[in-house]
Design an enzyme around this catalytic site. Structure first.
Site, PDB file in Angstrom:
ATOM      1  N   PHE A 151       1.123  -1.472   0.285  1.00 34.48           N
ATOM      2  CA  PHE A 151      -0.297  -0.142   0.175  1.00 34.48           C
ATOM      3  C   PHE A 151       0.985   1.330   0.291  1.00 34.48           C
ATOM      4  O   PHE A 151       0.580   2.182  -0.807  1.00 34.48           O
ATOM      5  CB  PHE A 151      -1.533   0.219   1.446  1.00 34.48           C
ATOM      6  CG  PHE A 151      -1.864   0.744   1.320  1.00 34.48           C
ATOM      7  CD1 PHE A 151      -2.643   1.696   0.865  1.00 34.48           C
ATOM      8  CD2 PHE A 151      -1.680   1.881   2.534  1.00 34.48           C
ATOM      9  CE1 PHE A 151      -3.053   2.767   0.722  1.00 34.48           C
ATOM     10  CE2 PHE A 151      -2.553   2.932   3.328  1.00 34.48           C
ATOM     11  CZ  PHE A 151      -3.284   3.584   1.959  1.00 34.48           C
TER      12      PHE A 151
ATOM     13  N   VAL B 259      13.472   0.718  -7.718  1.00 32.57           N
ATOM     14  CA  VAL B 259      14.197  -0.145  -7.764  1.00 32.57           C
ATOM     15  C   VAL B 259      13.292  -0.399  -6.653  1.00 32.57           C
ATOM     16  O   VAL B 259      14.021  -0.392  -5.815  1.00 32.57           O
ATOM     17  CB  VAL B 259      15.601  -1.151  -7.655  1.00 32.57           C
ATOM     18  CG1 VAL B 259      15.347  -2.841  -8.114  1.00 32.57           C
ATOM     19  CG2 VAL B 259      16.307  -0.388  -9.018  1.00 32.57           C
TER      20      VAL B 259
ATOM     21  N   ALA C 291       2.963  -7.972   9.703  1.00 36.19           N
ATOM     22  CA  ALA C 291       2.293  -6.734  10.460  1.00 36.19           C
ATOM     23  C   ALA C 291       1.233  -8.372  10.967  1.00 36.19           C
ATOM     24  O   ALA C 291       0.753  -7.346  12.272  1.00 36.19           O
ATOM     25  CB  ALA C 291       1.462  -5.997   9.568  1.00 36.19           C
TER      26      ALA C 291
ATOM     27  N   TYR D 103       3.382  -7.137  17.323  1.00 30.43           N
ATOM     28  CA  TYR D 103       3.999  -6.977  16.227  1.00 30.43           C
ATOM     29  C   TYR D 103       4.847  -4.870  17.162  1.00 30.43           C
ATOM     30  O   TYR D 103       6.189  -4.753  16.316  1.00 30.43           O
ATOM     31  CB  TYR D 103       2.835  -5.797  15.952  1.00 30.43           C
ATOM     32  CG  TYR D 103       3.920  -5.160  14.811  1.00 30.43           C
ATOM     33  CD1 TYR D 103       3.927  -5.601  13.136  1.00 30.43           C
ATOM     34  CD2 TYR D 103       2.714  -4.129  14.132  1.00 30.43           C
ATOM     35  CE1 TYR D 103       3.931  -4.573  12.336  1.00 30.43           C
ATOM     36  CE2 TYR D 103       3.234  -3.060  13.887  1.00 30.43           C
ATOM     37  CZ  TYR D 103       3.582  -3.720  12.518  1.00 30.43           C
ATOM     38  OH  TYR D 103       3.676  -2.139  11.640  1.00 30.43           O
TER      39      TYR D 103
ATOM     40  N   GLY E  94     -23.927   1.059   4.664  1.00 32.99           N
ATOM     41  CA  GLY E  94     -24.744   2.128   5.480  1.00 32.99           C
ATOM     42  C   GLY E  94     -25.436   0.986   6.608  1.00 32.99           C
ATOM     43  O   GLY E  94     -26.485   1.882   6.523  1.00 32.99           O
TER      44      GLY E  94
END
Length: 314
Positions: free
Chosen positions: A11, A30, A73, A139, A188
């Protein structure tokens, strides 16, 4: 200069790689990826055995800066009886292997994107870089240990190290908690979060990328820790309403008292989830402003708008 990104297909990595291609002073980019067939808009190389033993022939040759984004993660339930062992294997030992390989190839600066979780998960006053680290899960503990290992390498080798600790990062197709909020609003679903008065610091993807770009060659960045953020805080209620506006969808929020929500979460064994939605976590970005002269280029409102305006994605 020539820049290498680990975790380039992720991401943050993909957005960073795209931005680096249009950055003055950057001659080449790279991305190191597990699967070299990943479709990115910049050159990639297979990461090979880099995490396991530091072997990745030619990965860093001729490079000046390495931006280390790759890491573990999440550890799947049942995958390990000791999640910290798995996090340490990748986030500590793996990061150390990457840094040693980078130094051996002559890389002069190593930027490590860590986590605000090193400071802690909740606070009553904004976190700063001077706070005593207080990681509360495996973590964050692994990220803190990796930071210490990197500064040890810096002190013994002369390679410059820069640490960036972001809070929750949001942007187009963001994973994790932000992605879940977007799904809830998009469907919703009525949410009992209409009366939260907490304060949360976030960082827009574009703002985090801009801070990383600032750190690749700033003379005051080496061997420093910087907290990232948008420079403005927002409650969970405000965030959900802002997401709805950005999506052009109504937001159905029921004003349930926070105490009642926390009580229900404890009964269901979901205290951690409730704290991430109801608790406060604020970040002070004064150091980045004062030391680097950095200002977040976009506001929270603009960052959320860009989440759903794909024509303006980096």
């Amino acid at each position: 200069m020539n820049v290498v990104i680990t975790g380039a297909s992720g991401f943050i990595g993909s957005a960073l790689g795209n931005a680096l291609q249009n950055t003055d002073g950057v001659d080449g980019v790279v991305g190191l990826v597990r699967n070299p067939k990943d479709e990115l808009r910049f050159p990639t190389k297979a990461i090979g055995k880099l995490f396991e033993n530091g072997e990745c022939p030619g990965c860093f040759q001729g490079s000046d800066v390495v931006i280390h984004l790759a890491g573990l993660a999440h550890v799947s339930t049942g995958f390990s009886s000791d999640p910290l062992t798995e996090f340490r294997r990748v986030n500590v030992a793996g990061t150390l292997n990457v840094a040693k390989a980078a130094f051996a190839a002559g890389v002069r600066r190593f930027i490590f994107v860590s986590s605000i979780g090193v400071n802690g998960e909740l606070n009553t006053a904004p976190f700063t870089e001077n706070d005593q680290p207080n990681p509360s899960n495996a973590y964050s503990q692994s990220k803190w240990e990796a930071e210490q290992e990197l500064f040890d390498i810096a002190s013994s080798s002369g390679m410059e190290v820069v640490i960036i600790r972001p809070p929750l990062v949001y942007g187009p197709n963001a994973p994790g908690k932000f992605g879940s909020l977007v799904k809830w609003v998009g469907r919703g679903v009525p949410l009992p979060l209409g009366a939260t008065d907490n304060k949360r610091s976030l960082v827009a993807l574009d703002n985090l990328v801009d801070l990383i770009l600032t750190c690749i060659d700033h003379p005051a960045a080496p061997n420093q820790v910087f907290l990232a953020g948008d420079g403005e805080d927002i409650s969970t209620t405000q965030l959900l309403r802002s997401i709805g506006r950005a999506m052009g969808k109504p937001t159905w929020l029921i004003p349930v008292p926070m105490g009642m929500l926390m009580f229900g979460a404890r009964l269901l064994g979901k205290t951690g989830v409730a704290q991430s939605l109801l608790g406060s976590l604020q970040v002070d970005i004064s150091k980045a402003r004062n030391v680097l002269g950095w200002e977040p280029p976009i506001s929270v409102e603009e960052g959320l708008r860009r989440c759903f305006d794909l024509e303006n994605v980096i």
